[in-house]
Design a protein around this motif. Structure first.
Motif, PDB file in Angstrom:
ATOM      1  N   THR A  88       5.398   9.121  -1.797  1.00 19.74           N
ATOM      2  CA  THR A  88       6.747   9.659  -2.046  1.00 19.74           C
ATOM      3  C   THR A  88       7.178  10.643  -0.964  1.00 19.74           C
ATOM      4  N   GLU A  89       6.235  11.297  -0.310  1.00 19.93           N
ATOM      5  CA  GLU A  89       6.583  12.235   0.760  1.00 19.93           C
ATOM      6  C   GLU A  89       6.929  11.528   2.066  1.00 19.93           C
ATOM      7  N   GLY A  90       6.592  10.249   2.162  1.00 18.25           N
ATOM      8  CA  GLY A  90       6.907   9.482   3.362  1.00 18.25           C
ATOM      9  C   GLY A  90       6.044   9.816   4.552  1.00 18.25           C
ATOM     10  N   ASP A  91       4.839  10.348   4.304  1.00 20.13           N
ATOM     11  CA  ASP A  91       3.971  10.691   5.432  1.00 20.13           C
ATOM     12  C   ASP A  91       2.625   9.961   5.372  1.00 20.13           C
ATOM     13  N   GLN A  92       2.538   8.940   4.524  1.00 21.17           N
ATOM     14  CA  GLN A  92       1.288   8.190   4.428  1.00 21.17           C
ATOM     15  C   GLN A  92       1.557   6.730   4.055  1.00 21.17           C
ATOM     16  N   ILE A  93       0.851   5.823   4.727  1.00 21.45           N
ATOM     17  CA  ILE A  93       0.862   4.401   4.377  1.00 21.45           C
ATOM     18  C   ILE A  93      -0.550   4.022   3.970  1.00 21.45           C
ATOM     19  N   ILE A  94      -0.679   3.446   2.794  1.00 18.21           N
ATOM     20  CA  ILE A  94      -1.987   2.960   2.343  1.00 18.21           C
ATOM     21  C   ILE A  94      -1.947   1.437   2.361  1.00 18.21           C
ATOM     22  N   GLY A  95      -2.701   0.860   3.271  1.00 16.80           N
ATOM     23  CA  GLY A  95      -2.755  -0.588   3.402  1.00 16.80           C
ATOM     24  C   GLY A  95      -4.130  -1.118   3.049  1.00 16.80           C
ATOM     25  N   SER A  96      -4.335  -2.391   3.330  1.00 18.94           N
ATOM     26  CA  SER A  96      -5.630  -3.000   3.033  1.00 18.94           C
ATOM     27  C   SER A  96      -5.912  -4.133   4.008  1.00 18.94           C
ATOM     28  N   VAL A  97      -7.162  -4.530   4.056  1.00 22.18           N
ATOM     29  CA  VAL A  97      -7.603  -5.626   4.920  1.00 22.18           C
ATOM     30  C   VAL A  97      -7.191  -6.952   4.286  1.00 22.18           C
ATOM     31  N   ILE A  98      -6.462  -7.780   5.047  1.00 22.72           N
ATOM     32  CA  ILE A  98      -6.063  -9.091   4.517  1.00 22.72           C
ATOM     33  C   ILE A  98      -6.725 -10.255   5.253  1.00 22.72           C
ATOM     34  N   TYR A  99      -7.362  -9.969   6.410  1.00 23.38           N
ATOM     35  CA  TYR A  99      -7.940 -11.086   7.168  1.00 23.38           C
ATOM     36  C   TYR A  99      -8.970 -10.547   8.155  1.00 23.38           C
TER      37      TYR A  99
END
Length: 277
Positions: A164-175
């Motif tokens: 919500t603060e717009g200072d973090q992206i949490i992604g994941s391994v897809i390949y």
């Protein structure tokens, strides 16, 4: 123009399935060109297949027909669909495999295939998908083999999460590719939209990255004499050819020195986080 039909499956190379599909296609279309995109998809791995087809299909001429044989057994919850999208045709199960493409582009046509009762089928990709591909290759329309639908299934949890603060992206391994490089679901577009030019740090387990390169070789300082360079085993992050953030080891080899996946301890669906500073 001779029609092109591509095949993307999890069949592997050992069994008879790929040959059976190709034989069925040639029985329908003697002058067709068949191209294998990949048959090495991990079994039933829809996300992996989605990544591969997204990054391969638009290298083919418009009008190409793409059969995607991943998790394609017909069930009440796994319908068969056909799409006309970006002037290409896609024939697959409605299991989310089109999610990466449809998240960016809107299909011109999409139908749920309804010809199953016209034929006996024990092998989905040979009997149903091939019949649909042959119909399209002969100039047939999707409406003849299916009923128009407004929505297709989207994979949940596929997109990275922005806090919500717009200072973090949490992604994941897809390949994880043939070199052991680790591809995340964080695209260059999302990175730039959220980052707005700010400094950042990518975290994956105990590893940190503070630069993203456009090419693997950009991480190497070629002005330094070769024997003094940080080259073999250098860890790096790049925007790969599909504009996804990828974590890699320069000139890695999973069979000898290892790749990013083994050396960083990263597997399918593991988290990768970007913090903007």
């Amino acid at each position: 123009m001779t029609p092109i039909i591509t095949l993307t499956t999890d069949f592997g190379e050992k069994d008879h399935f790929i040959g059976a599909v190709k034989g069925a296609i040639y029985n329908e279309l003697s002058d067709v060109r068949i191209v294998d995109i990949s048959h090495g998809i991990s079994p039933f791995n829809v996300i992996e297949a989605a990544y591969i087809i997204k990054n391969a299909y638009n290298s083919f001429p418009k009008g190409s027909i793409h059969i995607i044989g991943i998790d394609s057994e017909l069930t009440p919850e796994n319908k068969h669909i056909a799409l006309l999208l970006d002037e290409h045709y896609f024939i697959c199960a409605d299991n989310g495999v089109m999610s990466l493409i449809t998240s960016e582009l809107v299909a011109e046509k999409q139908v749920v295939i309804n010809i199953h009762d016209r034929m006996e089928s024990d092998f989905t990709d040979t009997d149903i998908f091939v019949q649909v591909a042959a119909h399209v290759a002969r100039g047939g329309t999707l409406e003849v083999i299916g009923k128009p639908i407004k929505e297709i299934r989207q994979l949940t949890g596929f997109k990275p999460v922005v806090n919500t603060e717009g200072d973090q992206i949490i992604g994941s391994v897809i390949y994880i590719d043939n070199y052991g490089n680790v591809v995340t679901n964080i695209t260059k577009r999302i990175f730039e939209e959220v980052g707005k030019g700010r400094a950042y740090e990518i975290s994956a387990r105990n590893y940190k990255f503070r630069a993203i390169y456009d090419r693997y070789s950009d991480a190497i300082n070629f002005d330094i004499e070769r024997h003094r360079r940080e080259e073999d085993g250098k860890k790096l992050a790049i925007f790969n050819s599909g504009d996804f953030i990828e974590l890699a080891i320069y000139k890695s080899n999973p069979l000898t020195v290892g790749g990013a996946s083994s050396l960083f301890g990263l597997r399918f669906r593991d988290s990768v986080t970007i913090n903007f500073l």
